[in-house]
Design a protein around this motif. Structure first.
Motif, mmCIF file in Angstrom:
data_model
loop_
_atom_site.group_PDB
_atom_site.id
_atom_site.type_symbol
_atom_site.label_atom_id
_atom_site.label_comp_id
_atom_site.label_asym_id
_atom_site.label_seq_id
_atom_site.Cartn_x
_atom_site.Cartn_y
_atom_site.Cartn_z
ATOM 1 N N ILE A 164 0.824 -1.208 0.000
ATOM 2 C CA ILE A 164 0.000 0.000 0.000
ATOM 3 C C ILE A 164 0.858 1.257 0.000
ATOM 4 C CG2 ILE A 164 -1.633 1.370 1.378
ATOM 5 C CD1 ILE A 164 -2.865 -1.272 2.321
ATOM 6 N N GLY B 216 -1.691 2.550 -3.280
ATOM 7 C CA GLY B 216 -2.590 1.572 -2.693
ATOM 8 C C GLY B 216 -3.325 0.768 -3.735
ATOM 9 N N SER C 220 -6.964 -2.408 2.239
ATOM 10 C CA SER C 220 -6.689 -1.254 1.386
ATOM 11 C C SER C 220 -7.932 -0.389 1.212
ATOM 12 C CB SER C 220 -6.146 -1.701 0.019
ATOM 13 O OG SER C 220 -7.116 -2.460 -0.677
#
Length: 228
Positions: free
Chosen positions: A54, A187, A175
């Motif tokens: 991410i 992300g 996420s």
């Protein structure tokens, strides 16, 4: 001025999320781990990898270091040896996953990233056991080499496979939950998810996790210990 403010805000978010993922990785180590003979299996590498995928490759370094240091200062019982091996293991798994996935944020990119993570971690720990273990455990390189086929190789491969399955299962939900922090750049991809594909991916992830656990329990005679 506005640009500088945005950059500062982005750095603060990144630092905050890095700390959160490090704390989550540490918490996972506290809550659940699996003793496999004299080795210990846990899922902190999956948490570190998700954060790194991410936030980007730099987060792999910082999250790994923070999580390993927290464990070393509190519950670690293997001293400097454990710290070194923890750092090498987590970094070998999370860094390739982050490097590949941040360049190719697709399903195939995720599969390639996690496959590379499994291979890199397994290979790194084989070398680390040969170079590091003899100095701390009072054994010869030959003795360690003899343990690789039946112990170190299957353990590290199955550990990496288990963590890869956990990443596949948890990455999308995490996420999405963190998207409001403004990490769209590194992300999850912004396209709409396909519920059917998500379900299939979750099923594959669960199958990988179950397979890894079965092999650990029945091939390597693992036990379970919730909290040490």
């Amino acid at each position: 001025m506005k640009k500088n403010t945005l950059l500062t805000g982005s750095r603060v978010r990144t630092m905050t999320l890095t700390a959160i993922f490090a704390a989550l990785a540490y918490a996972v180590t506290l809550v659940i781990h699996f003793p496999v003979g004299f080795l210990t299996l846990d899922l902190k590498d999956a948490v570190i990898a998700i954060g790194s995928m991410i936030l980007g490759p730099v987060a792999a370094l910082t999250t790994t270091a923070l999580a390993a240091l927290l464990e070393f200062l509190t519950i670690g019982d293997t001293g400097l040896y454990g710290l070194i091996m923890d750092v090498l293991s987590s970094l070998a798994f999370a860094l390739p996953a982050a490097l590949i996935y941040t360049q190719k944020k697709t399903l195939m990119g995720a599969i390639l990233a996690l496959s590379s993570a499994v291979i890199t971690m397994t290979a790194t720990m084989m070398v680390a056991n040969l170079l590091v273990t003899p100095h701390f455990m009072g054994v010869t390189v030959g003795q360690v080499a003899d343990m690789i086929p039946a112990t170190f190789l299957p353990f590290n491969f199955l550990k990496a496979l288990l963590n890869a399955g956990a990443v596949l299962l948890l990455y999308k939900p995490l996420s999405r939950a963190l998207r409001h922090f403004g990490r769209d750049k590194n992300g999850a991809s912004s396209h709409k998810s396909d519920p059917k594909r998500s379900l299939i991916l979750a099923a594959v992830a669960v199958a990988i996790i179950v397979l890894a656990l079965l092999l650990l329990f029945f091939v390597m005679d693992a036990g379970v210990d919730f909290g040490k």
